[in-house]
Design a protein around this motif. Structure first.
Motif, PDB file in Angstrom:
ATOM      1  N   HIS A  37       0.871  -1.183   0.000  1.00 42.56           N
ATOM      2  CA  HIS A  37       0.000   0.000   0.000  1.00 42.56           C
ATOM      3  C   HIS A  37       0.898   1.220   0.000  1.00 42.56           C
ATOM      4  N   PHE A  38       0.691   2.104  -0.969  1.00 38.88           N
ATOM      5  CA  PHE A  38       1.436   3.357  -1.043  1.00 38.88           C
ATOM      6  C   PHE A  38       0.475   4.510  -0.774  1.00 38.88           C
ATOM      7  N   PRO A  39       0.785   5.377   0.195  1.00 37.65           N
ATOM      8  CA  PRO A  39      -0.060   6.556   0.391  1.00 37.65           C
ATOM      9  C   PRO A  39      -0.069   7.405  -0.886  1.00 37.65           C
ATOM     10  N   HIS A  40      -1.160   8.144  -1.081  1.00 29.98           N
ATOM     11  CA  HIS A  40      -1.180   9.083  -2.205  1.00 29.98           C
ATOM     12  C   HIS A  40      -0.052  10.077  -2.027  1.00 29.98           C
ATOM     13  N   ARG A  41       0.535  10.510  -3.140  1.00 29.93           N
ATOM     14  CA  ARG A  41       1.650  11.447  -3.091  1.00 29.93           C
ATOM     15  C   ARG A  41       1.210  12.714  -2.379  1.00 29.93           C
ATOM     16  N   ALA A  42       1.966  13.073  -1.366  1.00 29.76           N
ATOM     17  CA  ALA A  42       1.709  14.269  -0.564  1.00 29.76           C
ATOM     18  C   ALA A  42       3.047  14.703   0.019  1.00 29.76           C
ATOM     19  N   THR A  43       3.008  15.530   1.034  1.00 26.54           N
ATOM     20  CA  THR A  43       4.256  15.895   1.697  1.00 26.54           C
ATOM     21  C   THR A  43       4.788  14.669   2.434  1.00 26.54           C
ATOM     22  N   ASP A  44       6.074  14.654   2.695  1.00 25.82           N
ATOM     23  CA  ASP A  44       6.659  13.560   3.461  1.00 25.82           C
ATOM     24  C   ASP A  44       5.937  13.399   4.796  1.00 25.82           C
ATOM     25  N   ALA A  45       5.656  14.519   5.462  1.00 25.90           N
ATOM     26  CA  ALA A  45       5.003  14.466   6.770  1.00 25.90           C
ATOM     27  C   ALA A  45       3.628  13.814   6.673  1.00 25.90           C
ATOM     28  N   ASP A  46       2.862  14.174   5.640  1.00 26.45           N
ATOM     29  CA  ASP A  46       1.524  13.595   5.467  1.00 26.45           C
ATOM     30  C   ASP A  46       1.596  12.106   5.161  1.00 26.45           C
ATOM     31  N   MET A  47       2.525  11.712   4.284  1.00 29.68           N
ATOM     32  CA  MET A  47       2.652  10.298   3.947  1.00 29.68           C
ATOM     33  C   MET A  47       3.129   9.498   5.161  1.00 29.68           C
ATOM     34  N   CYS A  48       4.074  10.042   5.916  1.00 27.77           N
ATOM     35  CA  CYS A  48       4.563   9.351   7.115  1.00 27.77           C
ATOM     36  C   CYS A  48       3.451   9.233   8.150  1.00 27.77           C
ATOM     37  N   ALA A  49       2.606  10.255   8.264  1.00 28.39           N
ATOM     38  CA  ALA A  49       1.490  10.191   9.207  1.00 28.39           C
ATOM     39  C   ALA A  49       0.540   9.060   8.829  1.00 28.39           C
ATOM     40  N   GLU A  50       0.293   8.872   7.527  1.00 27.16           N
ATOM     41  CA  GLU A  50      -0.572   7.769   7.090  1.00 27.16           C
ATOM     42  C   GLU A  50       0.073   6.422   7.420  1.00 27.16           C
ATOM     43  N   VAL A  51       1.361   6.300   7.165  1.00 26.94           N
ATOM     44  CA  VAL A  51       2.054   5.048   7.492  1.00 26.94           C
ATOM     45  C   VAL A  51       2.041   4.822   9.004  1.00 26.94           C
ATOM     46  N   ASP A  52       2.228   5.884   9.793  1.00 27.67           N
ATOM     47  CA  ASP A  52       2.170   5.752  11.255  1.00 27.67           C
ATOM     48  C   ASP A  52       0.805   5.219  11.690  1.00 27.67           C
ATOM     49  N   HIS A  53      -0.258   5.737  11.089  1.00 26.49           N
ATOM     50  CA  HIS A  53      -1.614   5.286  11.419  1.00 26.49           C
ATOM     51  C   HIS A  53      -1.780   3.803  11.069  1.00 26.49           C
ATOM     52  N   ILE A  54      -1.312   3.417   9.887  1.00 25.87           N
ATOM     53  CA  ILE A  54      -1.416   2.013   9.467  1.00 25.87           C
ATOM     54  C   ILE A  54      -0.577   1.126  10.385  1.00 25.87           C
ATOM     55  N   ALA A  55       0.597   1.596  10.776  1.00 25.60           N
ATOM     56  CA  ALA A  55       1.448   0.829  11.691  1.00 25.60           C
ATOM     57  C   ALA A  55       0.716   0.568  13.007  1.00 25.60           C
TER      58      ALA A  55
END
Length: 117
Positions: A37-55
């Motif tokens: 699963h790849f987050p939609h392209r956004a800022t690094d902070a936004d993408m990392c926040a999505e990965v943090d949530h999934i984690a």
């Protein structure tokens, strides 16, 4: 297709594949399977926040390596992984690709000709 429709179709497809492989033992299977699963392209902070949530949902630690920020969980040889490719890594990839076609490898000997000799 809505997110729920996509989710249901993916789950049904995975189950159908498992049933097919179970019913057809002569069909070879890979050593492992990765569901990414790849987050939609956004800022690094936004993408990392999505990965943090999934984690958090996976109960898995976050890891960062080679410009990728991700979390994963394994089910035997099957892995589900959420991964964000950070801006610096994407920029490096584009820089590397800018040389595409400029460098040519030495010719590879024809294996068939070497065996015939």
């Amino acid at each position: 297709m809505t997110n729920d429709d996509h989710r249901n179709a993916l789950i049904a497809g995975l189950r159908a594949l498992a049933d097919f492989l179970d019913a057809n033992p002569a069909v070879p299977v890979p050593r492992s399977v990765n569901v990414l699963h790849f987050p939609h392209r956004a800022t690094d902070a936004d993408m990392c926040a999505e990965v943090d949530h999934i984690a958090d949902l996976l109960g898995a630690p976050v890891n960062q390596e080679f410009g990728h920020y991700g979390a994963s969980v394994r089910f035997g040889p099957v892995e589900y992984k959420a991964v964000a490719i950070l801006a610096a890594r994407r920029a490096q990839y584009e820089a590397d690709r800018s040389y595409e076609g400029c460098i040519q490898p030495d010719p590879v000997p024809d294996q068939n000709a070497a065996q015939a000799a």
